[in-house]
Design a protein around this motif. Structure first.
Motif, mmCIF file in Angstrom:
data_model
loop_
_atom_site.group_PDB
_atom_site.id
_atom_site.type_symbol
_atom_site.label_atom_id
_atom_site.label_comp_id
_atom_site.label_asym_id
_atom_site.label_seq_id
_atom_site.Cartn_x
_atom_site.Cartn_y
_atom_site.Cartn_z
ATOM 1 N N THR A 1 -0.210 -30.009 -43.802
ATOM 2 C CA THR A 1 -0.377 -28.490 -43.914
ATOM 3 C C THR A 1 -0.588 -28.214 -45.386
ATOM 4 O O THR A 1 0.179 -28.671 -46.299
ATOM 5 C CB THR A 1 0.804 -27.772 -43.250
ATOM 6 O OG1 THR A 1 0.646 -26.442 -43.341
ATOM 7 C CG2 THR A 1 2.123 -28.059 -43.973
ATOM 8 N N GLU A 2 -1.214 -27.086 -45.829
ATOM 9 C CA GLU A 2 -1.285 -26.494 -46.912
ATOM 10 C C GLU A 2 -0.152 -25.794 -47.268
ATOM 11 O O GLU A 2 -0.013 -25.472 -48.556
ATOM 12 C CB GLU A 2 -2.711 -25.698 -47.212
ATOM 13 C CG GLU A 2 -4.164 -26.533 -46.949
ATOM 14 C CD GLU A 2 -5.236 -25.490 -47.090
ATOM 15 O OE1 GLU A 2 -4.912 -24.430 -47.344
ATOM 16 O OE2 GLU A 2 -6.238 -26.289 -46.956
ATOM 17 N N HIS B 1 10.187 -27.465 -39.564
ATOM 18 C CA HIS B 1 10.270 -28.095 -38.588
ATOM 19 C C HIS B 1 9.102 -27.554 -37.608
ATOM 20 O O HIS B 1 8.153 -27.941 -36.958
ATOM 21 C CB HIS B 1 11.613 -28.098 -37.676
ATOM 22 C CG HIS B 1 11.528 -28.748 -36.265
ATOM 23 N ND1 HIS B 1 11.618 -27.787 -35.352
ATOM 24 C CD2 HIS B 1 11.423 -29.722 -35.807
ATOM 25 C CE1 HIS B 1 11.477 -28.285 -34.039
ATOM 26 N NE2 HIS B 1 11.679 -29.857 -34.437
ATOM 27 N N ALA B 2 9.358 -26.287 -37.552
ATOM 28 C CA ALA B 2 8.332 -25.334 -36.553
ATOM 29 C C ALA B 2 6.765 -25.409 -37.075
ATOM 30 O O ALA B 2 6.039 -25.734 -36.508
ATOM 31 C CB ALA B 2 8.530 -23.918 -36.748
ATOM 32 N N GLU B 3 6.771 -25.743 -38.540
ATOM 33 C CA GLU B 3 5.510 -25.796 -39.138
ATOM 34 C C GLU B 3 4.878 -27.138 -38.826
ATOM 35 O O GLU B 3 3.608 -27.359 -38.755
ATOM 36 C CB GLU B 3 5.598 -25.687 -40.906
ATOM 37 C CG GLU B 3 3.923 -25.804 -41.262
ATOM 38 C CD GLU B 3 3.088 -24.625 -41.157
ATOM 39 O OE1 GLU B 3 1.728 -24.971 -40.887
ATOM 40 O OE2 GLU B 3 3.818 -23.397 -40.810
ATOM 41 N N ARG C 1 5.753 -28.957 -36.084
ATOM 42 C CA ARG C 1 4.997 -28.922 -34.645
ATOM 43 C C ARG C 1 3.845 -28.281 -34.438
ATOM 44 O O ARG C 1 3.029 -28.729 -33.780
ATOM 45 C CB ARG C 1 6.189 -28.211 -33.848
ATOM 46 C CG ARG C 1 7.324 -29.010 -33.646
ATOM 47 C CD ARG C 1 8.298 -28.397 -32.352
ATOM 48 N NE ARG C 1 7.667 -28.181 -31.262
ATOM 49 C CZ ARG C 1 7.753 -28.994 -30.178
ATOM 50 N NH1 ARG C 1 8.148 -30.171 -30.295
ATOM 51 N NH2 ARG C 1 7.003 -28.789 -29.069
ATOM 52 N N LEU C 2 3.748 -27.117 -35.300
ATOM 53 C CA LEU C 2 2.361 -26.360 -35.095
ATOM 54 C C LEU C 2 1.041 -27.325 -35.759
ATOM 55 O O LEU C 2 0.127 -27.583 -34.965
ATOM 56 C CB LEU C 2 2.274 -25.284 -36.226
ATOM 57 C CG LEU C 2 3.150 -23.972 -35.443
ATOM 58 C CD1 LEU C 2 3.064 -23.020 -36.326
ATOM 59 C CD2 LEU C 2 2.446 -23.703 -34.050
ATOM 60 N N ALA C 3 1.535 -28.173 -36.790
ATOM 61 C CA ALA C 3 0.290 -29.074 -37.293
ATOM 62 C C ALA C 3 0.078 -30.256 -36.344
ATOM 63 O O ALA C 3 -0.945 -30.684 -36.340
ATOM 64 C CB ALA C 3 0.904 -29.605 -38.483
ATOM 65 N N ALA C 4 1.274 -30.797 -35.836
ATOM 66 C CA ALA C 4 0.844 -31.867 -34.907
ATOM 67 C C ALA C 4 0.199 -31.279 -33.604
ATOM 68 O O ALA C 4 -0.518 -32.198 -33.046
ATOM 69 C CB ALA C 4 2.363 -32.455 -34.472
ATOM 70 N N ASP C 5 0.628 -30.085 -33.219
ATOM 71 C CA ASP C 5 0.023 -29.632 -32.050
ATOM 72 C C ASP C 5 -1.432 -29.310 -32.146
ATOM 73 O O ASP C 5 -2.513 -29.684 -31.174
ATOM 74 C CB ASP C 5 0.503 -28.251 -31.440
ATOM 75 C CG ASP C 5 0.223 -27.615 -29.963
ATOM 76 O OD1 ASP C 5 0.597 -28.598 -29.250
ATOM 77 O OD2 ASP C 5 -0.437 -26.985 -29.800
ATOM 78 N N ALA C 6 -1.958 -28.846 -33.350
ATOM 79 C CA ALA C 6 -3.340 -28.614 -33.814
ATOM 80 C C ALA C 6 -3.948 -29.948 -33.623
ATOM 81 O O ALA C 6 -5.125 -29.919 -33.477
ATOM 82 C CB ALA C 6 -3.439 -28.022 -35.150
ATOM 83 N N GLY D 1 9.383 -32.151 -37.650
ATOM 84 C CA GLY D 1 8.833 -31.431 -36.675
ATOM 85 C C GLY D 1 7.488 -31.989 -35.952
ATOM 86 O O GLY D 1 7.237 -32.029 -34.832
ATOM 87 N N VAL D 2 6.642 -32.581 -36.729
ATOM 88 C CA VAL D 2 5.590 -33.567 -36.549
ATOM 89 C C VAL D 2 5.912 -34.463 -35.358
ATOM 90 O O VAL D 2 5.397 -34.604 -34.284
ATOM 91 C CB VAL D 2 4.914 -34.090 -37.681
ATOM 92 C CG1 VAL D 2 3.643 -34.975 -37.014
ATOM 93 C CG2 VAL D 2 4.272 -33.151 -38.363
ATOM 94 N N LEU D 3 6.927 -35.351 -35.723
ATOM 95 C CA LEU D 3 7.447 -36.322 -34.827
ATOM 96 C C LEU D 3 7.968 -35.826 -33.544
ATOM 97 O O LEU D 3 7.579 -36.425 -32.450
ATOM 98 C CB LEU D 3 8.651 -37.068 -35.405
ATOM 99 C CG LEU D 3 7.962 -37.938 -36.834
ATOM 100 C CD1 LEU D 3 9.426 -38.526 -37.471
ATOM 101 C CD2 LEU D 3 7.026 -38.867 -36.616
#
Length: 345
Positions: free
Chosen positions: A289-290, A312-314, A316-321, A30-32
């Protein structure tokens, strides 16, 4: 009246350091997936271990076939193949776990039985053929011959069983067996033999290895995608939690030791020399992410598609943040200060 378009950002070369952690590697996916949407981020090199190594190889192969979009598509296809294969795995959540929304396998009878069995029997007894269901998935997902031509430098770590030292495999050396060696948990799989030597999971010697990113890459920014919790607030008390925490400490120890070494080298390096300049100018960042810490170790064997999509969604959220908060810092300054680790030695 049309608002003026945002100015195009100059490309920034970055390295990626990808930790391993079984199906939790879907968080890294998700991050990638999110980072690849940013045209100004140009990936120069990737160091990966275990699931991180697989993400790295799939990304590099997909990039060869279709750039950033090809890499994103390749990662998605790879994780879907993993999930499809897991549908036939004996490791499944119980009905109660599904009803209560728990992703772990802690109550799965097969998982519990196998957990006990692996403490008294080796994989050479339980799986004499050495079969690993990931091998055909990797061979279907990656053109290993083409990896040698990839513009993205790859560094995959596996641990030599005989010497206990890590070996770093580069693009032209990477095969399905190399990736399986990097992810070989010794209680579950037979050691993987490469060039006459046997290898176990790279997490024991480098999770992931950072040094080649500094020595062999032109990028000055390294982004660590961390999926193994470094700290926990409570002392584990159950046998499963104690073993889980021991594994977390073990798989983080090599990374922490290397980061401390890098922090020290940065302080003493001569910024005017060739290699010294690279150490001194290295900028570090971290995405994590924790929420992964709350999932438990057994969930790393859960490859249900809904679970992988959640991770994957988590990611993407961490990368977006990270991009929102620190995107402007990439190429200018570190956002994860590794120098403070020297005080903990």
């Amino acid at each position: 009246m049309k608002s003026p378009a945002a100015p195009k950002r100059k490309p920034v070369l970055v390295d990626l350091a990808l930790q391993g952690g079984g199906s939790h590697g879907a968080f890294t996916w998700g991050v990638l997936d999110r980072l690849l949407e940013e045209p100004w981020l140009q990936i120069e090199a990737i160091s990966g271990t275990s699931a991180g190594a697989m993400n790295a190889a799939v990304l590099a192969d997909g990039w060869l076939k279709g750039g950033a979009q090809g890499a994103r598509a390749a990662l998605s296809a790879y994780w879907k193949r993993v999930s499809d294969a897991a549908a036939f795995s004996p490791f499944q959540r119980t009905v109660m776990d599904r009803m209560m929304g728990r992703w772990s396998l802690d109550h799965s009878p097969v998982y519990l039985a196998m957990d006990l069995l692996t403490r008294v029997a080796s994989p050479y007894d339980l799986n004499p053929s050495g079969y690993n269901p990931l091998k055909p998935i990797l061979e279907e997902s990656i053109d290993f011959t083409a990896l040698a031509k990839s513009p993205i430098k790859l560094f995959v770590t596996a641990t030599n069983v005989r010497t206990g030292r890590g070996r770093i495999f580069r693009n032209g050396e990477i095969t399905a067996d190399v990736l399986l060696a990097s992810a070989c948990l010794p209680t579950m799989f037979q050691a993987v033999e490469i060039d006459g030597e046997s290898y176990w999971d790279g997490g024991y010697s480098g999770n992931p290895t950072i040094t080649p990113l500094v020595r062999e890459s032109e990028a000055q920014d390294s982004i660590l995608i961390q999926i193994n919790p470094r700290e926990r607030a409570e002392v584990p008390r159950s046998a499963a939690d104690i073993l889980n925490r021991l594994n977390e400490i073990s798989f983080n120890a090599s990374l922490m030791k290397e980061i401390r070494m890098i922090a020290l080298l940065r302080q003493v390096a001569d910024p005017g020399s060739g290699e010294g300049a690279r150490w001194a100018s290295m900028r570090t960042h971290r995405i994590m992410t924790e929420k992964l810490g709350a999932l438990g170790a057994s969930s790393k064997l859960n490859a249900e598609w809904d679970f992988l999509q959640m991770l994957h969604a988590e990611g993407r959220l961490a990368a977006d943040a990270f991009i929102t908060t620190h995107g402007a810092d990439v190429g200018k300054r570190s956002t994860a200060d590794i120098d403070v680790l020297l005080a903990e030695c």
